[in-house]
Design an enzyme around this catalytic site. Structure first.
Site, mmCIF file in Angstrom:
data_model
loop_
_atom_site.group_PDB
_atom_site.id
_atom_site.type_symbol
_atom_site.label_atom_id
_atom_site.label_comp_id
_atom_site.label_asym_id
_atom_site.label_seq_id
_atom_site.Cartn_x
_atom_site.Cartn_y
_atom_site.Cartn_z
ATOM 1 N N CYS A 45 0.833 -1.217 0.000
ATOM 2 C CA CYS A 45 0.000 0.000 0.000
ATOM 3 C C CYS A 45 0.857 1.252 0.000
ATOM 4 O O CYS A 45 0.526 2.251 -0.656
ATOM 5 C CB CYS A 45 -0.900 0.028 1.231
HETATM 6 C C1 BEZ Z 1 0.580 -4.696 1.857
HETATM 7 O O1 BEZ Z 1 -0.064 -3.697 1.595
HETATM 8 O O2 BEZ Z 1 1.796 -4.709 1.815
HETATM 9 C C2 BEZ Z 1 -0.131 -5.980 2.206
HETATM 10 C C3 BEZ Z 1 -1.366 -5.936 2.817
HETATM 11 C C4 BEZ Z 1 -1.989 -7.125 3.139
HETATM 12 C C5 BEZ Z 1 -1.397 -8.341 2.834
HETATM 13 C C6 BEZ Z 1 -0.167 -8.354 2.194
HETATM 14 C C7 BEZ Z 1 0.479 -7.180 1.882
#
Ligand code: BEZ
Length: 211
Positions: A45
Protein backbone atom coordinates in the site's frame (compact mmCIF):
# COMPACT_ATOMS: atom_id res chain seq x y z
CA UNK A 1 -25.64 -5.03 -2.89
CA UNK A 2 -23.51 -6.15 -5.82
CA UNK A 3 -22.25 -3.25 -7.88
CA UNK A 4 -21.99 -3.60 -11.64
CA UNK A 5 -20.75 -1.45 -14.49
CA UNK A 6 -23.25 1.29 -15.27
CA UNK A 7 -24.71 1.34 -11.74
CA UNK A 8 -24.87 4.62 -9.85
CA UNK A 9 -21.83 4.92 -7.58
CA UNK A 10 -23.22 4.85 -4.03
CA UNK A 11 -22.94 8.20 -2.25
CA UNK A 12 -21.61 8.38 1.31
CA UNK A 13 -20.31 10.72 3.99
CA UNK A 14 -16.86 9.95 5.38
CA UNK A 15 -13.95 11.32 7.36
CA UNK A 16 -10.84 11.73 5.24
CA UNK A 17 -7.31 13.03 5.68
CA UNK A 18 -8.43 16.29 4.04
CA UNK A 19 -11.61 16.67 6.13
CA UNK A 20 -15.14 15.27 6.06
CA UNK A 21 -16.65 14.73 2.62
CA UNK A 22 -19.96 13.92 0.97
CA UNK A 23 -18.64 11.77 -1.86
CA UNK A 24 -20.78 12.99 -4.78
CA UNK A 25 -20.36 16.63 -3.77
CA UNK A 26 -16.62 16.13 -3.41
CA UNK A 27 -16.43 14.66 -6.93
CA UNK A 28 -18.21 17.72 -8.40
CA UNK A 29 -18.27 17.12 -12.15
CA UNK A 30 -14.95 15.28 -12.26
CA UNK A 31 -14.18 11.65 -12.95
CA UNK A 32 -13.27 9.73 -9.80
CA UNK A 33 -10.93 6.90 -8.90
CA UNK A 34 -11.88 5.30 -5.58
CA UNK A 35 -9.42 2.63 -4.44
CA UNK A 36 -9.14 0.58 -1.27
CA UNK A 37 -6.12 -0.50 0.76
CA UNK A 38 -6.13 -3.44 3.14
CA UNK A 39 -4.59 -1.44 5.99
CA UNK A 40 -2.17 1.31 6.97
CA UNK A 41 1.58 0.85 7.45
CA UNK A 42 1.80 -2.03 4.99
CA UNK A 43 4.48 -2.23 2.33
CA UNK A 44 2.51 -2.72 -0.89
CA UNK A 45 0.00 0.00 0.00
CA UNK A 46 2.83 2.39 0.81
CA UNK A 47 4.27 2.01 -2.70
CA UNK A 48 0.84 2.40 -4.29
CA UNK A 49 -0.04 5.60 -2.45
CA UNK A 50 3.32 7.15 -3.33
CA UNK A 51 2.78 6.26 -6.99
CA UNK A 52 -0.75 7.70 -7.10
CA UNK A 53 0.62 10.92 -5.56
CA UNK A 54 3.27 11.02 -8.29
CA UNK A 55 0.55 10.60 -10.95
CA UNK A 56 -1.47 13.61 -9.76
CA UNK A 57 -0.61 15.76 -12.81
CA UNK A 58 -1.80 12.90 -15.05
CA UNK A 59 -5.08 12.60 -13.12
CA UNK A 60 -5.53 16.38 -13.23
CA UNK A 61 -4.97 16.47 -17.00
CA UNK A 62 -7.85 14.01 -17.42
CA UNK A 63 -10.18 15.76 -14.96
CA UNK A 64 -9.92 12.90 -12.45
CA UNK A 65 -9.97 13.08 -8.65
CA UNK A 66 -8.35 10.19 -6.79
CA UNK A 67 -9.40 9.06 -3.32
CA UNK A 68 -8.04 6.15 -1.29
CA UNK A 69 -9.68 4.17 1.50
CA UNK A 70 -8.36 2.14 4.37
CA UNK A 71 -10.35 0.87 7.33
CA UNK A 72 -7.81 2.27 9.80
CA UNK A 73 -8.66 5.51 11.65
CA UNK A 74 -7.68 9.03 10.65
CA UNK A 75 -4.78 9.40 13.13
CA UNK A 76 -3.21 6.28 11.70
CA UNK A 77 -3.58 7.57 8.10
CA UNK A 78 -1.88 10.83 9.07
CA UNK A 79 1.06 9.02 10.68
CA UNK A 80 1.41 6.76 7.66
CA UNK A 81 1.59 9.75 5.27
CA UNK A 82 5.00 10.66 6.71
CA UNK A 83 6.35 7.21 5.84
CA UNK A 84 4.95 7.48 2.30
CA UNK A 85 6.74 10.78 1.74
CA UNK A 86 9.97 9.47 3.24
CA UNK A 87 10.09 6.17 1.36
CA UNK A 88 8.37 7.05 -1.94
CA UNK A 89 9.49 10.66 -2.35
CA UNK A 90 5.95 11.93 -2.90
CA UNK A 91 3.60 13.48 -0.35
CA UNK A 92 0.06 12.12 -0.44
CA UNK A 93 -1.85 14.83 -2.34
CA UNK A 94 -5.35 13.31 -2.33
CA UNK A 95 -7.73 12.30 0.47
CA UNK A 96 -7.66 8.91 2.17
CA UNK A 97 -10.96 7.82 3.69
CA UNK A 98 -10.89 6.50 7.26
CA UNK A 99 -13.45 3.72 7.36
CA UNK A 100 -13.10 1.97 10.73
CA UNK A 101 -16.76 0.89 10.79
CA UNK A 102 -16.41 -0.41 7.19
CA UNK A 103 -19.41 1.60 6.05
CA UNK A 104 -17.90 2.53 2.68
CA UNK A 105 -16.06 -0.79 2.33
CA UNK A 106 -19.35 -2.67 2.68
CA UNK A 107 -21.25 -0.25 0.43
CA UNK A 108 -18.73 -0.91 -2.36
CA UNK A 109 -18.16 -4.63 -1.67
CA UNK A 110 -14.50 -4.09 -0.79
CA UNK A 111 -14.35 -6.89 1.77
CA UNK A 112 -14.19 -10.36 0.27
CA UNK A 113 -14.59 -12.61 3.31
CA UNK A 114 -13.21 -15.76 1.71
CA UNK A 115 -10.00 -13.83 0.98
CA UNK A 116 -9.88 -11.87 4.26
CA UNK A 117 -12.75 -11.41 6.70
CA UNK A 118 -11.40 -8.23 8.25
CA UNK A 119 -9.47 -6.12 5.75
CA UNK A 120 -10.40 -4.90 2.29
CA UNK A 121 -9.00 -6.35 -0.90
CA UNK A 122 -7.54 -3.91 -3.44
CA UNK A 123 -10.46 -2.54 -5.42
CA UNK A 124 -10.50 0.24 -7.99
CA UNK A 125 -13.68 1.99 -9.08
CA UNK A 126 -13.64 4.51 -11.92
CA UNK A 127 -16.67 6.78 -11.72
CA UNK A 128 -17.71 9.17 -14.48
CA UNK A 129 -19.03 12.73 -14.12
CA UNK A 130 -22.61 11.38 -14.12
CA UNK A 131 -21.63 9.27 -11.05
CA UNK A 132 -21.88 5.98 -12.93
CA UNK A 133 -19.43 3.17 -12.30
CA UNK A 134 -17.40 2.68 -15.49
CA UNK A 135 -14.63 0.33 -14.38
CA UNK A 136 -14.16 -2.07 -11.47
CA UNK A 137 -10.97 -4.01 -10.89
CA UNK A 138 -10.24 -6.21 -7.88
CA UNK A 139 -6.75 -7.31 -6.93
CA UNK A 140 -5.61 -9.59 -4.15
CA UNK A 141 -3.94 -7.99 -1.14
CA UNK A 142 -0.51 -9.26 -2.15
CA UNK A 143 -0.46 -7.69 -5.64
CA UNK A 144 0.16 -3.98 -6.03
CA UNK A 145 -1.99 -2.38 -8.70
CA UNK A 146 -0.82 -0.93 -12.01
CA UNK A 147 -2.10 2.64 -11.89
CA UNK A 148 -0.72 3.34 -15.36
CA UNK A 149 -3.30 0.81 -16.54
CA UNK A 150 -6.04 2.71 -14.71
CA UNK A 151 -5.00 5.89 -16.57
CA UNK A 152 -4.94 3.95 -19.84
CA UNK A 153 -8.53 2.77 -19.35
CA UNK A 154 -9.65 6.27 -18.39
CA UNK A 155 -8.15 7.49 -21.67
CA UNK A 156 -10.11 4.80 -23.48
CA UNK A 157 -13.36 5.64 -21.64
CA UNK A 158 -13.03 9.36 -22.33
CA UNK A 159 -12.23 8.74 -26.00
CA UNK A 160 -14.98 6.19 -26.59
CA UNK A 161 -17.54 8.41 -24.82
CA UNK A 162 -16.75 11.15 -27.32
CA UNK A 163 -16.45 9.06 -30.51
CA UNK A 164 -18.00 5.89 -31.92
CA UNK A 165 -14.81 3.91 -31.53
CA UNK A 166 -13.40 1.18 -29.28
CA UNK A 167 -9.77 0.60 -28.33
CA UNK A 168 -7.92 -2.60 -29.21
CA UNK A 169 -5.72 -4.80 -27.06
CA UNK A 170 -2.99 -2.88 -25.18
CA UNK A 171 -4.04 0.37 -26.87
CA UNK A 172 -2.32 3.54 -25.78
CA UNK A 173 -2.96 7.24 -26.51
CA UNK A 174 -2.18 8.05 -30.15
CA UNK A 175 -2.52 4.52 -31.50
CA UNK A 176 -5.13 3.39 -34.01
CA UNK A 177 -8.63 2.62 -32.76
CA UNK A 178 -11.49 0.39 -33.89
CA UNK A 179 -14.67 1.65 -35.53
CA UNK A 180 -17.52 0.13 -33.49
CA UNK A 181 -19.61 -2.47 -35.35
CA UNK A 182 -22.78 -0.36 -34.93
CA UNK A 183 -21.35 2.17 -37.42
CA UNK A 184 -21.96 1.05 -41.01
CA UNK A 185 -19.33 1.55 -43.70
CA UNK A 186 -21.64 4.15 -45.22
CA UNK A 187 -21.79 6.17 -41.99
CA UNK A 188 -18.08 5.67 -41.36
CA UNK A 189 -17.34 7.28 -44.75
CA UNK A 190 -19.20 10.42 -43.63
CA UNK A 191 -17.56 10.53 -40.19
CA UNK A 192 -13.98 9.59 -41.03
CA UNK A 193 -12.51 11.65 -43.85
CA UNK A 194 -9.17 9.82 -43.51
CA UNK A 195 -10.84 6.44 -44.03
CA UNK A 196 -9.91 3.17 -42.33
CA UNK A 197 -8.23 -0.15 -42.88
CA UNK A 198 -10.54 -3.18 -42.79
CA UNK A 199 -8.78 -6.38 -41.67
CA UNK A 200 -12.17 -8.11 -41.77
CA UNK A 201 -15.59 -6.49 -42.37
CA UNK A 202 -15.96 -6.14 -38.57
CA UNK A 203 -12.37 -5.20 -37.65
CA UNK A 204 -11.85 -1.71 -39.06
CA UNK A 205 -8.91 0.34 -37.80
CA UNK A 206 -8.67 4.10 -38.08
CA UNK A 207 -6.54 6.92 -36.68
CA UNK A 208 -7.42 7.98 -33.15
CA UNK A 209 -9.86 10.92 -33.42
CA UNK A 210 -8.68 14.10 -31.74
CA UNK A 211 -10.71 15.05 -28.67
C1 BEZ B 1 0.58 -4.70 1.86
O1 BEZ B 1 -0.06 -3.70 1.60
O2 BEZ B 1 1.80 -4.71 1.82
C2 BEZ B 1 -0.13 -5.98 2.21
C3 BEZ B 1 -1.37 -5.94 2.82
C4 BEZ B 1 -1.99 -7.13 3.14
C5 BEZ B 1 -1.40 -8.34 2.83
C6 BEZ B 1 -0.17 -8.35 2.19
C7 BEZ B 1 0.48 -7.18 1.88
Amino acid sequence: MTLRLGDAAPDFHAETTTGPIAFHDWLEDHWGVLFSHPRDFTPVCTTELGYVARLKPEFDRRGVKAIGLSIDPLDSHKGWAADILETQGHAVNFPIIADPDRKVANLYGMIHPAHDEVYTVRTVFVIDPKKKIRLMITYPQTAGRNFDEILRVIDSLQLTDAHKVATPVNWKQGEDVIIVPAVSDEDAKKQLPNGWKALTPYLRLTKQPSK
